[in-house]
Write a protein that holds these residues in place. Structure first.
Motif, PDB file in Angstrom:
ATOM      1  N   THR A  52      -5.778  -9.665  -2.122  1.00 25.44           N
ATOM      2  CA  THR A  52      -5.313  -8.930  -3.311  1.00 25.44           C
ATOM      3  C   THR A  52      -5.960  -9.368  -4.614  1.00 25.44           C
TER       4      THR A  52
ATOM      5  N   THR B   6       0.818  -2.986  -7.222  1.00 24.34           N
ATOM      6  CA  THR B   6      -0.285  -3.878  -7.585  1.00 24.34           C
ATOM      7  C   THR B   6       0.252  -5.306  -7.653  1.00 24.34           C
TER       8      THR B   6
ATOM      9  N   LYS C 285       2.312   1.906  -3.303  1.00 23.92           N
ATOM     10  CA  LYS C 285       1.319   1.957  -4.391  1.00 23.92           C
ATOM     11  C   LYS C 285       1.585   0.877  -5.445  1.00 23.92           C
TER      12      LYS C 285
ATOM     13  N   ARG D 181       0.831  -1.207   0.000  1.00 28.55           N
ATOM     14  CA  ARG D 181       0.000   0.000   0.000  1.00 28.55           C
ATOM     15  C   ARG D 181       0.865   1.258   0.000  1.00 28.55           C
ATOM     16  N   GLU D 182       1.863   1.290   0.873  1.00 25.86           N
ATOM     17  CA  GLU D 182       2.708   2.483   0.999  1.00 25.86           C
ATOM     18  C   GLU D 182       3.430   2.810  -0.306  1.00 25.86           C
TER      19      GLU D 182
END
Length: 431
Positions: free
Chosen positions: A228, A204, A202, A199-200
């Motif tokens: 995910t 995928t 960004k 998350r930190e």
């Protein structure tokens, strides 16, 4: 004795004598960091002597051994942890003090507290050459893929996030699901730390990759898939492991077709992580199903090779084979010398900080089970060593989860999940 003060927290120095440690403590230092490999020179006191002297002087002792040519981000982070955990000022040494300062400035640049273009001036200020740090950082930032390791202290396992800086796509390799065998408790602390990093930054997640069914920890692959939506994968020979353990666990209805994963890779298969090419190498020996993921210039070898000072993994599990392991290792060592190798465990010999990155050239030259070895000598060494090793304490717990792709047993009528524990199924008793 020359001590160079860098700031209120850190000072560096050349190799001290152990008789200097009480003086260092009286100067207010709380922690001593040794950044010098064991046996670099005959005249150095050695790790055991330094640690004992540090304890007598009431200094906290940390061992982060590096050479300029082999510094990795894990070393940089280990140096940072030793500083962060210190209750007071830190004194760090190597032979001259240079490597200790390199570890510090690399971390400062990685974390944005210092600029690369300011390193030369910083070095001149302290009369220490910073060119090695500049070169290391240039190489680090140019690398594809970016590899982030996460060390689990309870199982000595390393989990990885491998990402493409161009697209932000990534893969998770060999994630750990927490398990306390004494309490029978499960948790997702390790996996959630990984999700936080994703998350930190960004990222995928495209893939959740297992190198093999693990015997020493539960896999978090299924949990991370649920979080995910990424595809899970493992080598196709996992079906042979499933067949083997189906018999051990007496699971007549268990499907041994690998359907618990989204993708079964064959030797030579290729795929992508973002724009980065990835390839699968079959690497049996430690287990029947072990594979190596070659992603860009990074080879994830898990238990085939450990760090050079630790050697290689055992080959006496059900389905293991030392000769196959030797030949798999030779395939890995046929890759270009600059290929980075990332191992799946680190048992911290001599109490050093955790490390997990090496390269093929260093493995060939320095691995204690490989350098100067013939196949027959390796087999003799591996067989003799394996006879001294007890079975991993979690092997019977973990395999029934991991041959199912990291799925815990289904809840029974009372809502509780239960593990099945076969008695007298394996050798390796401790008596």
């Amino acid at each position: 004795m020359t001590i160079t003060k860098i700031n209120d927290k850190l000072s560096v120095m050349p190799q001290p004598e152990t008789t200097d440690f009480h003086f260092l403590a009286k100067q207010g230092f709380a922690t001593l960091i040794n950044a010098r490999p064991e046996g670099e020179e005959q005249s150095q006191p050695g790790t055991a002597a330094e640690e004992e002297a540090a304890q007598r002087a009431d200094l906290i002792y940390a061992f982060v051994p590096v050479t300029v040519a082999t510094i990795t981000e894990a070393d940089v982070r280990a140096f940072q942890r030793a500083m962060d955990e210190s209750t007071g000022p830190v004194i760090a040494h190597c032979k001259s003090g240079t490597r200790a300062l390199l570890l510090y400035v690399m971390g400062e640049v990685l974390d944005g507290r210092m600029r690369r273009e300011d390193l030369n001036a910083f070095g001149l200020q302290h009369a220490i050459d910073m060119s090695a740090a500049t070169n290391w950082l240039s190489t680090h930032y140019a690398r594809r893929p970016v590899v982030k390791g996460f060390f689990d202290e309870r199982t000595w396992s390393i989990q990885y996030v491998v990402s493409d800086p161009e697209t932000g796509k990534c893969a998770i390799i060999d994630p750990v699901r927490d398990f306390d065998e004494k309490a029978g408790s499960t948790a997702t602390k390790n996996a959630d730390i990984i999700l936080g990093y994703i998350r930190e930054n960004k990222l995928t997640v495209e893939w959740i990759l297992d190198t093999h069914p693990h015997a020493d920890h539960f896999s978090a692959a299924q949990y991370l898939k649920e979080k995910t939506g990424a595809s899970t994968a493992i080598g196709e020979k996992v079906v042979d492991v499933q067949i083997l353990w189906k018999g051990i666990y007496n699971w007549p209805d268990f499907e041994t077709n690998g359907s618990q994963w989204d993708k079964l890779f064959a030797h030579g298969d290729s795929f992508k992580i973002g724009s980065i090419d990835a390839k699968v190498m079959f690497s049996p020996g430690h287990t029947l199903a072990s594979i190596t993921y070659l992603i860009g210039d990074a080879a994830f070898v898990h238990d085939s090779l450990f760090m050079p000072d630790s050697g290689t993994a055992r080959a006496d599990f059900p389905g293991g084979d030392a000769r196959m392991l030797w030949r798999s290792i030779q395939d890995i060592l046929s890759l270009p010398d600059e290929t980075r190798t990332f191992t799946g465990h680190d048992y911290q010999p001599a109490g050093r900080a955790p490390r997990w990155e090496s390269n093929v050239g260093e493995q060939k030259q320095n691995n204690i089970h490989i350098a100067g070895m013939s196949e027959e000598k390796f087999l003799k060494l591996r067989h003799a060593r394996d006879k001294t090793l007890p079975m991993p304490k979690l092997i019977l717990h973990a395999l029934q989860v991991n041959v199912r792709g990291g799925r815990l047993p289904e809840p029974e009528a009372n809502g509780k999940r239960y593990l099945k524990f076969p008695l007298d199924a394996l050798g390796g008793a401790t008596w």
